[in-house]
Design an enzyme around this catalytic site. Structure first.
Site, short mmCIF file in Angstrom:
data_model
loop_
_atom_site.label_atom_id
_atom_site.label_comp_id
_atom_site.label_asym_id
_atom_site.label_seq_id
_atom_site.Cartn_x
_atom_site.Cartn_y
_atom_site.Cartn_z
N CYS A 378 0.79 -1.24 0.00
CA CYS A 378 0.00 0.00 0.00
C CYS A 378 0.83 1.29 0.00
O CYS A 378 0.46 2.24 -0.71
CB CYS A 378 -1.02 0.00 1.14
SG CYS A 378 -0.52 -0.85 2.62
N ARG A 407 7.29 -11.41 4.79
CA ARG A 407 6.95 -11.27 6.20
C ARG A 407 7.64 -12.37 7.00
O ARG A 407 7.66 -13.53 6.59
CB ARG A 407 5.43 -11.34 6.39
CG ARG A 407 4.71 -10.24 5.65
CD ARG A 407 3.21 -10.32 5.85
NE ARG A 407 2.52 -9.42 4.94
CZ ARG A 407 1.21 -9.38 4.79
NH1 ARG A 407 0.44 -10.19 5.48
NH2 ARG A 407 0.65 -8.52 3.94
N GLN A 425 0.65 -11.01 -3.41
CA GLN A 425 -0.74 -10.65 -3.16
C GLN A 425 -1.39 -10.08 -4.41
O GLN A 425 -0.76 -9.36 -5.18
CB GLN A 425 -0.82 -9.58 -2.06
CG GLN A 425 -0.77 -10.12 -0.66
CD GLN A 425 -1.10 -9.04 0.35
OE1 GLN A 425 -0.64 -7.92 0.22
NE2 GLN A 425 -1.89 -9.37 1.34
N ASP A 427 -3.15 -7.46 -5.00
CA ASP A 427 -3.38 -6.25 -4.22
C ASP A 427 -3.96 -5.14 -5.08
O ASP A 427 -3.55 -4.97 -6.23
CB ASP A 427 -2.04 -5.78 -3.65
CG ASP A 427 -2.16 -5.32 -2.22
OD1 ASP A 427 -3.29 -5.16 -1.74
OD2 ASP A 427 -1.11 -5.13 -1.59
N LYS A 509 -14.69 -2.97 7.45
CA LYS A 509 -14.23 -3.89 6.42
C LYS A 509 -15.22 -5.01 6.17
O LYS A 509 -16.09 -5.30 7.01
CB LYS A 509 -12.87 -4.48 6.79
CG LYS A 509 -12.83 -5.31 8.05
CD LYS A 509 -11.37 -5.60 8.45
CE LYS A 509 -11.28 -6.43 9.72
NZ LYS A 509 -11.48 -7.85 9.48
N HIS A 555 -8.59 -0.53 0.52
CA HIS A 555 -7.70 -1.66 0.28
C HIS A 555 -8.57 -2.86 -0.09
O HIS A 555 -9.61 -3.07 0.52
CB HIS A 555 -6.90 -2.03 1.52
CG HIS A 555 -6.15 -0.91 2.15
ND1 HIS A 555 -4.79 -0.74 2.01
CD2 HIS A 555 -6.56 0.10 2.96
CE1 HIS A 555 -4.41 0.32 2.69
NE2 HIS A 555 -5.45 0.84 3.29
#
Length: 681
Positions: A378, A407, A425, A427, A509, A555
């Protein structure tokens, strides 16, 4: 209650870091409190019923289908397709029966049984092994476990423990609750020399201290609940499953304990259904199939949690990526590529270093500046947004990237493709105005439906999480954003549950879980409204009054990570990918080397038509066929003297049986039509 539901054949664990949202502060709490069922509306997805919460396991009937008989091959190799039947280890599933099992949430009786079984097991262990020290023993999703300070146990030991459990259950001993003072509890624990219980006691803040006794023979610190007597447990519905090592309190610097796992149900029928499910899940394990089908690997030489996509797995990935890119460009997204590293300052601005540092790799120094491997995409997309000024006329702005992130995960938590350290991802971020939120959310839901249906996922669970106690952003924008999410779901006609207060501090969300062929639910898709990062990065636009305003940032991910989604696909299909997705769609099998040149011509012609085909030779035909079956190749084209003479192939479909002899052009046409229509041949 043991319920069977007939269902049609279909080609169709808490979220890991590899499936979580692009936002660094993503949470996945599900504190359900409100059920919302919008008015009826036509839609393609089938919503999963929510209350009572159940688990759906599928019992599969194996099917028989035609196999090439060696005897028939010897007689007439080219037409041997219809000569024999044979049961195979990896049959195509034609029919299934759905077993609905209770869960801890839906059945208080089951929860009490499992909790009591943990105590009964601990009592049994200390009867069989008097020197064993007990620690904790909770109920879990499918049963219970208990940790013991004891020498390593074997399967033979588990049988002894289960036999003693059966005796305890058969004695119908009462479960007795007692309240004592902290001092009295400490006195009793010291008397029986249980050091772990003493540590647990010191961590309990509430008083009085509650103890549960099994008869007058055994007790433990516990808040309950339990069944009234051990006789309420059906010993034939209880099974000890495995033993594993576990550090006390999960701390590698503390003693290694022996953890015994067990499963418990209300009836023997439920246990049988669960064990059947476990066997089917084992058969579908993506780690085994990934190796057997040569799809991917994780190399110790390179490091844990880092995925190597083999040629066949890479083909499937390319198909997924191409579909993803096509759908996104059609829906108005601009595709991006961004770096895998950035200056550490960027992650300080985004908040990663404050809130997510434990999941990030160590920084690296380059020319006296600190750099960081990206855990999220992001901030990069925000920098692209900031490359130039924006007007309100520019919105909505949609950008998307198949971005690889890294990660740090503890080695003990790594699990095949489901929890890894490097993953890609799907994304995307949308920058929009407040009054555009609803339409953008609706567009994301439409895109999600379109993508997931391509892979056969048409059952799902939707959760809407609202504002928590601590949150950024004004009340009015929270109300407006949450209302937009609800309205979009209502317009879609999707049933959903509201998790009051379960949103992230930066915005509300929507999370979507898909249901696979075994009835398991996997979180893949997430949509998150963010009021935090636009403020942190000070992104703005010029409104109609020539004033600076902050855009809304959304997102979203549809598939989650490609690695995890690929693992789900492998287990969903049991490695039997549908024709359009299969890495190899057809194999050409010559009966003898005499037909080899013709087979090469057929192979090249099919490749030129865009079909993923390979020629296999060097073995007798029966073995070539068996190898193709083991590799789960959808189509086999056998070529003998008659096929060479008539310029044809004799085709057998893994899903449809024998298709007979046909011209090569007809074979190609059938494959292309099936791929276009997402059907089998």
């Amino acid at each position: 209650m043991f319920v069977l539901h007939k269902m049609a054949s279909s080609a169709s664990a808490s979220a890991s870091a590899s499936s979580s949202s692009c936002h660094p502060l993503f949470t996945s709490s599900f504190r359900f409190s409100t059920t919302h069922s919008p008015s009826s509306s036509s839609f393609l997805f089938k919503p999963i019923s929510y209350r009572p919460k159940i688990q759906s396991f599928y019992l599969f009937k194996k099917t028989r289908y035609r196999f090439f008989s060696p005897a028939a091959v010897a007689t007439d190799p080219a037409t041997a397709v219809a000569a024999d039947d044979r049961n195979l280890s990896d049959e195509v599933i034609k029919e299934a029966e759905k077993v609905v099992l209770p869960t801890n949430e839906s059945s208080n009786t089951l929860l009490r049984i499992r909790h009591t079984c943990a105590h009964v097991m601990a009592m049994a262990v200390q009867k069989v092994f008097p020197d064993a020290k007990v620690t904790i023993g909770p109920w879990i999703e499918h049963g219970f476990y208990y940790d013991f300070d004891i020498e390593p146990l074997t399967d033979k030991d588990l049988k002894k423990i289960k036999k003693e459990m059966d005796r305890i259950i058969g004695r119908n001993l009462p479960l007795i609750r007692e309240e004592v003072t902290r001092d009295e509890a400490e006195k009793r624990i010291t008397a029986i020399n249980e050091p772990y219980k003493l540590e647990i006691l010191n961590s309990i803040k509430e008083e009085p201290i509650t103890i549960y006794h099994i008869g007058n023979e055994w007790w433990d610190l516990c808040a309950g609940p339990h069944v009234e007597t051990t006789g309420n447990i059906n010993r034939r519905a209880v099974q000890l499953e495995s033993v594993a090592g576990a550090y006390w309190r999960g701390d590698v610097n503390k003693p290694m304990l022996q953890r015994i796992y067990g499963t418990a149900w209300e009836s023997e029928e439920q246990l049988k259904a669960y064990l059947h499910f476990k066997e089917e899940a084992k058969r579908r394990d993506h780690r085994r199939l990934g190796q057997d089908l040569d799809l991917f690997s994780i190399k110790d030489d390179a490091g844990g949690g880092l995925v190597f996509w083999h040629p066949k797995g890479a083909v499937v990935r390319h198909i997924i990526e191409d579909l993803w890119k096509k759908v996104h460009t059609e829906r108005g997204y601009d595709l991006l590529y961004t770096p895998h590293v950035a200056k550490a300052d960027l992650w300080s601005i985004s908040g990663h270093l404050d809130f997510y540092k434990e999941n990030m790799y160590d920084q690296m120094e380059i020319e006296e500046e600190l750099y960081q491997l990206r855990p999220m995409n992001c901030p990069y997309h925000i920098l692209i947004y900031k490359r130039k000024p924006h007007s309100y006329r520019d919105f909505p702005i949609r950008v998307a990237e198949l971005g690889t992130v890294y990660r740090y995960e503890l080695s003990g938590s790594l699990h095949g493709l489901f929890r890894v350290r490097g993953f890609t991802q799907d994304d995307a971020h949308i920058f929009c105005l407040e009054d555009q939120i609803k339409d953008e959310i609706k567009g994301i839901l439409d895109l999600t439906e379109q993508m997931l249906l391509q892979f056969g996922f048409d059952k799902y669970e939707v959760n809407l999480s609202t504002r928590p106690e601590k949150a950024v952003g004004d009340d009015d924008i929270w109300v407006k954003a949450t209302g937009a999410l609800k309205d979009a779901l209502d317009d879609k006609g999707w049933a959903y549950e509201v998790d009051e207060g379960g949103g992230a501090f930066y915005g509300p969300k929507i999370d979507l879980k898909i249901e696979d062929a075994l009835g398991r639910k996997w979180q893949c898709s997430t949509i998150q409204v963010d009021f935090n990062l636009p403020q942190r990065f000070d992104i703005t636009y010029i409104d109609s009054n020539s004033e600076k305003k902050r855009p809304i940032m959304i997102h979203r991910a549809v598939l989650g990570s490609l690695e995890r989604f690929f693992g789900v696909l492998i287990e969903h299909y049991a490695g039997d990918f549908p024709l359009w997705l299969s890495p190899i769609q057809a194999r050409i099998l010559p009966v003898t080397d005499t037909q080899l040149e013709y087979c090469k011509d057929v192979t090249e012609k099919m490749k030129a038509s865009g079909i993923r085909v390979e020629l296999c030779t060097g073995e007798r035909l029966p073995k070539l066929i068996r190898n193709a079956e083991k590799q789960k190749i959808p189509l086999m084209a056998v070529v003998g003297p008659k096929e060479v003479e008539t310029q044809s192939v004799t085709v057998r479909s893994r899903f449809g049986g024998e298709l007979g002899t046909m011209a090569v052009d007809d074979f190609i046409s059938k494959i292309k039509e099936a791929v276009d229509n997402r059907t089998s041949v």
